[in-house]
Design a protein around this motif. Structure first.
Motif, short mmCIF file in Angstrom:
data_model
loop_
_atom_site.label_atom_id
_atom_site.label_comp_id
_atom_site.label_asym_id
_atom_site.label_seq_id
_atom_site.Cartn_x
_atom_site.Cartn_y
_atom_site.Cartn_z
N ILE A 1 -2.59 0.15 13.97
CA ILE A 1 -2.43 -1.29 13.62
C ILE A 1 -1.48 -1.82 14.23
CG2 ILE A 1 -1.19 -0.93 11.45
CD1 ILE A 1 -3.98 -3.62 11.78
N MET B 1 -2.29 -3.11 17.69
CA MET B 1 -3.32 -3.89 17.72
C MET B 1 -2.52 -5.33 17.29
SD MET B 1 -6.70 -3.40 15.70
CE MET B 1 -6.16 -3.72 14.28
N VAL C 1 -3.26 1.44 3.57
CA VAL C 1 -3.60 0.10 3.59
C VAL C 1 -5.01 -0.04 4.03
CG1 VAL C 1 -3.55 -2.23 4.93
CG2 VAL C 1 -1.48 -1.38 3.96
N PRO C 2 -5.37 0.70 5.15
CA PRO C 2 -7.02 0.80 5.39
C PRO C 2 -7.79 1.35 4.43
CG PRO C 2 -5.74 1.76 7.16
CD PRO C 2 -4.77 1.33 6.00
N ARG C 3 -7.17 2.24 3.60
CA ARG C 3 -7.94 2.86 2.45
C ARG C 3 -7.93 2.15 1.16
NH1 ARG C 3 -4.96 8.37 0.85
NH2 ARG C 3 -5.86 8.81 3.00
N LYS C 4 -7.17 1.09 1.16
CA LYS C 4 -7.01 0.27 -0.17
C LYS C 4 -7.85 -1.02 0.26
CE LYS C 4 -3.65 -1.66 -3.41
NZ LYS C 4 -2.33 -1.88 -3.70
N TYR C 5 -8.11 -1.48 1.34
CA TYR C 5 -8.65 -2.48 1.57
C TYR C 5 -9.78 -2.24 2.82
CZ TYR C 5 -4.65 -4.54 -0.73
OH TYR C 5 -3.91 -5.04 -1.62
N GLU D 1 6.99 3.80 6.03
CA GLU D 1 6.04 2.46 6.33
C GLU D 1 4.80 2.89 7.41
OE1 GLU D 1 8.53 -0.31 8.26
OE2 GLU D 1 10.10 -0.20 6.75
N VAL E 1 2.09 4.09 4.99
CA VAL E 1 1.42 3.04 4.09
C VAL E 1 0.62 1.97 5.21
CG1 VAL E 1 1.91 0.69 2.92
CG2 VAL E 1 3.19 2.56 2.42
N LEU E 2 1.19 1.61 6.35
CA LEU E 2 0.48 1.01 6.92
C LEU E 2 -0.96 1.68 7.75
CD1 LEU E 2 0.54 -1.78 9.00
CD2 LEU E 2 1.60 -0.44 10.66
N GLU E 3 -0.69 2.83 8.05
CA GLU E 3 -1.76 3.41 8.80
C GLU E 3 -2.82 3.97 7.81
OE1 GLU E 3 -0.20 5.88 12.01
OE2 GLU E 3 0.51 4.08 12.91
N THR E 4 -2.28 4.40 6.74
CA THR E 4 -3.22 5.05 5.71
C THR E 4 -3.62 4.49 4.58
OG1 THR E 4 -2.10 7.28 6.63
CG2 THR E 4 -3.55 7.36 4.68
N MET F 1 2.10 -5.76 5.16
CA MET F 1 1.88 -4.49 4.77
C MET F 1 2.45 -4.28 3.22
SD MET F 1 3.98 -1.08 5.87
CE MET F 1 5.22 -1.59 4.96
N PHE G 1 1.13 1.73 -7.51
CA PHE G 1 0.44 1.71 -6.25
C PHE G 1 -0.22 2.66 -5.65
CE2 PHE G 1 3.40 -1.67 -7.20
CZ PHE G 1 2.58 -2.74 -7.42
N ALA H 1 -9.53 -4.00 5.90
CA ALA H 1 -8.57 -3.44 7.11
C ALA H 1 -8.96 -2.31 7.48
CB ALA H 1 -7.01 -3.34 6.44
N ALA H 2 -9.78 -1.60 7.15
CA ALA H 2 -10.18 -0.13 7.73
C ALA H 2 -11.10 -0.29 9.04
CB ALA H 2 -11.20 0.54 6.59
N ASP H 3 -11.80 -1.26 9.18
CA ASP H 3 -12.56 -1.45 10.27
C ASP H 3 -11.59 -2.08 11.50
OD1 ASP H 3 -14.16 -2.34 12.42
OD2 ASP H 3 -15.87 -3.55 11.05
N SER H 4 -11.36 -1.39 12.33
CA SER H 4 -10.44 -1.74 13.34
C SER H 4 -10.92 -3.19 14.13
CB SER H 4 -9.71 -0.90 14.32
OG SER H 4 -10.93 -0.52 14.91
N LEU I 1 0.30 -6.12 0.82
CA LEU I 1 -1.08 -5.47 0.58
C LEU I 1 -0.71 -3.94 -0.24
CD1 LEU I 1 -2.68 -5.92 4.00
CD2 LEU I 1 -3.20 -6.98 1.93
N LEU I 2 0.30 -3.51 0.18
CA LEU I 2 0.86 -2.40 -0.78
C LEU I 2 1.19 -2.73 -2.11
CD1 LEU I 2 1.62 0.65 -1.17
CD2 LEU I 2 3.99 -0.17 -0.59
N MET J 1 -12.00 6.21 10.24
CA MET J 1 -11.45 4.85 9.89
C MET J 1 -9.94 4.79 9.55
SD MET J 1 -14.15 2.91 8.73
CE MET J 1 -14.10 2.23 7.45
N GLU J 2 -9.49 5.87 9.38
CA GLU J 2 -8.10 5.63 9.19
C GLU J 2 -7.15 6.07 10.19
OE1 GLU J 2 -6.97 8.45 5.62
OE2 GLU J 2 -8.33 7.27 4.48
N ASN J 3 -5.91 5.95 10.32
CA ASN J 3 -5.01 6.22 11.45
C ASN J 3 -5.23 5.46 12.69
OD1 ASN J 3 -3.55 8.21 9.97
ND2 ASN J 3 -5.28 9.75 10.25
N TYR J 4 -5.93 4.30 12.44
CA TYR J 4 -6.15 3.39 13.56
C TYR J 4 -4.65 2.75 13.94
CZ TYR J 4 -6.59 -0.78 11.07
OH TYR J 4 -6.46 -1.77 9.93
#
Lengths: 383, 36
Positions: free
Chosen positions: B6, B9, A129-133, A121, A124-127, B30, A191, A136-139, B33-34, B1-4
């Motif tokens: 979320i 937040m 999702v931001p990579r795919k969208y 989890e 997926v959440l931290e790596t 999540m 995915f 979602a990458a711009d905090s 989106l996955l 860009m990664e590992n913020y």
């Protein structure tokens, strides 16, 4: 308000078959998605986004002519508002259907398996999702998307529930596939690693692939725990990877997820529906080890009689009516096949009359043939 | 860009909701989106 007698009879018919008991009649359960809109002459876009009463009207017209005992739902499977906000138009809904633009298949490198295994989890959440969208990458912007996403998700769920209630209450057709999930190997395939990556991992990184599947199973199951608190219907899972695997690899790397999920669902008072794509004859001896009494396998291709004979009394078998035949065959040829289903597959119960594929496009079937076989099964499928 | 972070937040964004509900919302978005 309690449901009608006919609703309860239909649901009982389905439940008995899934439990591998003998129902009063053979249940009729074709999976009808966007084809319904083409048949009814309603706009898919309006149906999915404008007013749930359009979804109801669509299926009212379909079920006026096509007999069904239970329904898969409306085919409105994606929270389009939310995806639009996050996904920059990956999904486009139009009156031709729901189409995917481009490919998001490979989002994970093979070297990242250890992170996936350590905490799926979090990874997926931290790596992923931001990579795919990108949104979602711009905090700084992401928080707004997540806020809107939550509202979009709730709106979509309420929209669908409104349509489901109308269909169930007014048409007396139980909607049994309200919830779905993916098995971990298919999440990796569809995915994370895409077909080339996942196929390579099976050969070159089998241990990591296996450990990732084990680590992800609780996440796949949590999807159901979070979305199905009332344990309604049956949990739908499309199986994509198996028939691209050698039986030995299937047994070692895929089947533990399939069996593990079925056991978790049954232990929690739910049931499993596996949509077994392609031909499953090479894997039949392996899936005999699925738990009994609450698993429904809908088979696409292969020898249905062999499936039924092998799984009799253990796993409910569905299918038997090829969409190709309904599209290109004569009415007599279609009825002959329906009769074959009753003669060869129905005896002993544990059988659901179904099409081998979902109905999506306008020319998928000849509606007159579909109407003929569904009514034929209902009237002649009395045990 | 990664590992913020979320999760952190979202906890701030939805501070008025109980934790179990915040976890549920985060998980469901999540997973949508996955799996798309």
């Amino acid at each position: 308000m309690p449901h009608s007698k006919i609703y309860n009879e239909r649901l009982q018919r389905f439940n008995d078959a899934v439990a591998c008991k003998t129902p009063d009649r053979v249940p009729v359960f074709p999976i009808i998605e966007q084809w319904a809109n083409f048949y009814a002459g309603t706009s898919i876009r309006d149906s999915y986004l404008k007013d749930p009463r359009i979804e109801y009207e669509t299926f009212r017209k379909v079920y006026d002519d096509i007999y069904v005992d239970v329904s898969y739902g409306t085919g409105n499977l994606i929270p389009l508002d939310m995806m639009d906000d996050f996904g920059e138009g990956i999904y486009v809904v139009s009156d031709k259907g729901v189409q995917i633009k481009g490919s998001q298949g490979c989002t994970m490198e093979p070297e990242e398996y250890p992170q996936l295994i350590a905490d799926p989890e979090k990874f997926v959440l931290e790596t992923i999702v931001p990579r795919k969208y990108a949104s979602a990458a711009d905090s700084s912007a992401a928080i707004s998307h997540w806020g809107k996403g939550a509202l979009g998700l709730v709106r979509w769920k309420l929209y669908e529930e409104t349509a489901f209630q109308l269909i169930e209450r007014k048409l007396n057709v139980p909607i049994v596939c309200r919830n779905a999930t993916f098995l971990p190997p298919d999440i990796i395939l569809d995915f994370l690693r895409d077909f080339a990556g996942a196929s390579s991992d099976v050969r070159r990184r089998p241990q990591e692939f296996k450990e990732a599947c084990e680590a992800m199973l609780p996440m796949s199951f949590r999807v159901i725990q979070e979305t199905d608190p009332f344990k309604q219907g049956i949990v739908f899972m499309p199986l994509h990877f198996p028939t691209y695997l050698r039986p030995k690899d299937f047994e070692e790397l895929y089947f533990p997820s399939m069996k593990g999920m079925a056991e978790k669902l049954l232990a929690s008072g739910r049931r499993a529906m596996f949509y077994c794509e392609n031909n499953w004859e090479p894997y039949l001896d392996i899936i005999k080890d699925l738990p009994s009494g609450g698993v429904y396998c809908l088979f696409e291709h292969g020898d249905l009689k062999k499936y039924k004979d092998t799984l009799q009394g253990k796993v409910c078998v569905g299918g038997g009516m090829p969409v190709d035949l309904l599209k290109n065959g004569t009415r007599e040829e279609c009825l002959d096949r329906a009769k074959w289903c009753l003669d060869e597959l129905a005896p002993g119960g544990g059988y659901i009359f179904a099409l081998d594929m979902n109905l999506l496009s306008p020319n998928d079937v000849n509606p007159e043939n579909l109407a003929a076989v569904t009514h034929y099964i209902h009237y002649n499928g009395k045990y | 860009m990664e590992n913020y972070n979320i999760a952190e937040m979202l906890d701030k964004k939805f501070f008025f909701l109980p934790k179990f509900l915040r976890d549920k919302i985060r998980f469901l978005i999540m997973i949508e989106l996955l799996l798309r």
